[in-house]
Design an enzyme around this catalytic site. Structure first.
Site, PDB file in Angstrom:
ATOM      1  N   GLU A  51       0.995  -1.312  -0.132  1.00  0.00           N
ATOM      2  CA  GLU A  51       0.070  -0.005   0.011  1.00  0.00           C
ATOM      3  C   GLU A  51       0.891   1.131  -0.010  1.00  0.00           C
ATOM      4  O   GLU A  51       1.686   1.357   1.084  1.00  0.00           O
ATOM      5  CB  GLU A  51      -0.879   0.113   1.189  1.00  0.00           C
ATOM      6  CG  GLU A  51      -1.826   1.341   1.330  1.00  0.00           C
ATOM      7  CD  GLU A  51      -2.670   1.719   2.444  1.00  0.00           C
ATOM      8  OE1 GLU A  51      -3.636   2.383   2.351  1.00  0.00           O
ATOM      9  OE2 GLU A  51      -2.552   0.862   3.447  1.00  0.00           O
ATOM     10  N   ASP A  76       5.057   4.567   3.660  1.00  0.00           N
ATOM     11  CA  ASP A  76       4.936   6.066   3.782  1.00  0.00           C
ATOM     12  C   ASP A  76       6.237   6.622   4.519  1.00  0.00           C
ATOM     13  O   ASP A  76       6.799   6.153   4.991  1.00  0.00           O
ATOM     14  CB  ASP A  76       3.578   6.403   4.554  1.00  0.00           C
ATOM     15  CG  ASP A  76       2.984   7.628   4.284  1.00  0.00           C
ATOM     16  OD1 ASP A  76       1.853   7.809   3.678  1.00  0.00           O
ATOM     17  OD2 ASP A  76       3.667   8.674   4.495  1.00  0.00           O
ATOM     18  N   ASP A 125      -2.300  12.476  -3.361  1.00  0.00           N
ATOM     19  CA  ASP A 125      -2.321  13.810  -3.912  1.00  0.00           C
ATOM     20  C   ASP A 125      -2.285  13.667  -5.473  1.00  0.00           C
ATOM     21  O   ASP A 125      -1.372  13.082  -5.961  1.00  0.00           O
ATOM     22  CB  ASP A 125      -1.021  14.729  -3.444  1.00  0.00           C
ATOM     23  CG  ASP A 125      -1.142  16.030  -3.921  1.00  0.00           C
ATOM     24  OD1 ASP A 125      -1.739  16.513  -5.064  1.00  0.00           O
ATOM     25  OD2 ASP A 125      -0.642  17.094  -3.133  1.00  0.00           O
ATOM     26  N   THR A 200     -10.126   4.762   4.508  1.00  0.00           N
ATOM     27  CA  THR A 200      -9.281   5.037   4.870  1.00  0.00           C
ATOM     28  C   THR A 200      -9.438   6.577   5.555  1.00  0.00           C
ATOM     29  O   THR A 200     -10.542   7.324   5.199  1.00  0.00           O
ATOM     30  CB  THR A 200      -8.148   5.714   3.751  1.00  0.00           C
ATOM     31  OG1 THR A 200      -8.478   6.774   3.173  1.00  0.00           O
ATOM     32  CG2 THR A 200      -8.050   4.342   2.932  1.00  0.00           C
ATOM     33  N   TYR A 202      -8.362   9.525   5.033  1.00  0.00           N
ATOM     34  CA  TYR A 202      -8.573  10.769   3.919  1.00  0.00           C
ATOM     35  C   TYR A 202      -9.772  10.388   3.284  1.00  0.00           C
ATOM     36  O   TYR A 202     -10.647  11.175   3.201  1.00  0.00           O
ATOM     37  CB  TYR A 202      -7.266  10.857   2.972  1.00  0.00           C
ATOM     38  CG  TYR A 202      -6.427  11.859   3.486  1.00  0.00           C
ATOM     39  CD1 TYR A 202      -6.201  12.888   3.057  1.00  0.00           C
ATOM     40  CD2 TYR A 202      -5.466  11.368   4.671  1.00  0.00           C
ATOM     41  CE1 TYR A 202      -5.410  14.041   3.452  1.00  0.00           C
ATOM     42  CE2 TYR A 202      -4.439  12.052   4.936  1.00  0.00           C
ATOM     43  CZ  TYR A 202      -4.459  13.674   4.423  1.00  0.00           C
ATOM     44  OH  TYR A 202      -3.414  14.551   5.042  1.00  0.00           O
TER      45      TYR A 202
HETATM   46  C1  LIG Z   1      -3.392  12.198   1.162  1.00  0.00           C
HETATM   47  S1  LIG Z   1      -2.423  11.350   2.158  1.00  0.00           S
HETATM   48  C2  LIG Z   1      -3.394   9.663   2.057  1.00  0.00           C
HETATM   49  C3  LIG Z   1      -2.859   8.775   3.094  1.00  0.00           C
HETATM   50  C4  LIG Z   1      -3.986   7.410   3.081  1.00  0.00           C
HETATM   51  N1  LIG Z   1      -3.421   6.735   2.015  1.00  0.00           N
HETATM   52  C5  LIG Z   1      -5.373   7.741   3.242  1.00  0.00           C
HETATM   53  O1  LIG Z   1      -6.060   7.570   2.305  1.00  0.00           O
HETATM   54  O2  LIG Z   1      -5.774   8.199   4.379  1.00  0.00           O
HETATM   55  C6  LIG Z   1      -0.833  10.792   1.145  1.00  0.00           C
HETATM   56  C7  LIG Z   1      -0.015   9.940   1.901  1.00  0.00           C
HETATM   57  O3  LIG Z   1       1.012   9.716   0.894  1.00  0.00           O
HETATM   58  C8  LIG Z   1       2.349   9.964   1.551  1.00  0.00           C
HETATM   59  N2  LIG Z   1       3.276  10.335   0.325  1.00  0.00           N
HETATM   60  C9  LIG Z   1       3.139  11.129  -0.462  1.00  0.00           C
HETATM   61  N3  LIG Z   1       4.317  11.164  -1.296  1.00  0.00           N
HETATM   62  C10 LIG Z   1       4.979  10.033  -0.913  1.00  0.00           C
HETATM   63  C11 LIG Z   1       6.321   9.431  -1.425  1.00  0.00           C
HETATM   64  N4  LIG Z   1       6.877   9.822  -2.366  1.00  0.00           N
HETATM   65  N5  LIG Z   1       6.838   8.444  -0.616  1.00  0.00           N
HETATM   66  C12 LIG Z   1       6.148   7.925   0.472  1.00  0.00           C
HETATM   67  N6  LIG Z   1       4.907   8.258   0.924  1.00  0.00           N
HETATM   68  C13 LIG Z   1       4.351   9.568   0.395  1.00  0.00           C
HETATM   69  C14 LIG Z   1       1.944  11.115   2.420  1.00  0.00           C
HETATM   70  O4  LIG Z   1       3.237  11.040   3.510  1.00  0.00           O
HETATM   71  C15 LIG Z   1       0.656  10.951   2.996  1.00  0.00           C
HETATM   72  O5  LIG Z   1       0.753  10.105   4.133  1.00  0.00           O
END
Ligand SMILES: C[S@@+](CC[C@H](N)C(=O)[O-])C[C@H]1O[C@@H](n2cnc3c(N)ncnc32)[C@H](O)[C@@H]1O
Length: 252
Positions: A51, A76, A125, A200, A202
């Site tokens: 994931e 993450d 994102d 999740t 988010y």
């Molecule tokens: C918008 S949050 C979504 C978190 C979770 N999947 C949810 O739905 O609640 C995006 C996550 O991706 C992680 N993330 C973004 N770019 C990343 C990268 N290049 N490597 C590791 N983690 C990353 C961020 O730290 C963040 O926790």
């Protein structure tokens, strides 16, 4: 850094299910379980599912509990979020889940070719301005192909019409074989499977604001020469609102 974060980081240091690897050490020594997660951590050769951007790891934990014959790894860069899932894994005695704190871009340092079976990307994102940063863009498809088996499945769950539309184009343009595609998962006439019903952190926030959830999955083959679709996609306007003021336009 707040006391709470520091406490979480220190607790994670002692959790067997958490792997944190500073880049300096990685470059110097490499990751010792690359190619042998099954044998050295899980103690079996069951399929490995990732994931990416797992946040609190709802899918990692939820899938691990539903599929004891597969192994799950949440990845993450942010440790304080991951702590929530890691604690559940530890406290519930879940043996087929782990967490890796690193950047997604470093996947090939942690996994050998074909070591991964499936990848979930949950609410990333959408990176509307930079296609090279988009987790369903061809740069990342190329990266995933360095670790996933031929025709392994990629799953995207997203609130973003922009990212969903882009991903549909990317999949079609590269001729990947789709498994499922729905623009409104929770109102799909075919119903929602138990797996897709995992929510999740988010996702719940977007649902509370009335957004619809999109889901698309496809087989990622190794043979296709990757190329970006040449399309203009309307950006998501709601993302520029602050959370409290968010108003969902009709097409959400
Ligand atoms: C918008 S949050 C979504 C978190 C979770 N999947 C949810 O739905 O609640 C995006 C996550 O991706 C992680 N993330 C973004 N770019 C990343 C990268 N290049 N490597 C590791 N983690 C990353 C961020 O730290 C963040 O926790």
């Amino acid at each position: 850094m707040g006391k709470n974060k520091l406490r979480k980081f220190s607790e994670m240091e002692s959790m067997e299910c958490v792997f944190q690897y500073p880049f300096g050490i990685l470059r110097e020594k490499g990751f010792p379980m690359k190619g042998s997660w099954g044998r050295d951590y899980f103690g079996n050769d069951n399929p490995i599912v990732l994931e990416l951007g797992c946040g609190k790891g709802e899918y990692t934990v939820g899938l691990a509990e539903r599929f004891p014959d597969k192994n799950f790894i949440g990845i993450d860069i942010k440790g304080a979020r991951m702590w929530t899932g890691a604690r559940q894994v530890r406290d519930r005695g879940i043996k087929n889940a782990a967490f890796l704190r690193t950047s997604i871009e470093l996947l090939p340092h942690f996994f050998s070719p074909d070591e991964v079976d499936e990848i979930w990307i949950t609410f990333p994102d959408p990176q509307m301005k930079k296609v090279t940063k988009r987790l369903t863009g061809t740069r990342f498809m190329d990266l995933y192909r360095q670790v996933i088996r031929d025709n392994g499945i990629i799953h995207l769950k997203s609130d973003s019409p922009f990212l969903y539309t882009y991903t549909q184009y990317m999949v079609e343009h590269n001729g990947f074989k789709k498994v499922t595609d729905t623009s409104d998962l929770y109102h799909d006439p075919q119903g929602v499977s138990d797996i897709l019903n995992i929510r999740t952190f988010y996702e719940q926030q977007w649902l509370d604001r009335g957004l619809t959830i999109k889901y698309i999955s496809w087989h990622l083959d190794h043979a296709t020469t990757l190329s970006e679709p040449d399309v203009e996609i309307e950006p998501d306007t709601y993302r520029s609102f602050s959370r409290g003021e968010l108003q969902c336009p009709d097409k959400c």
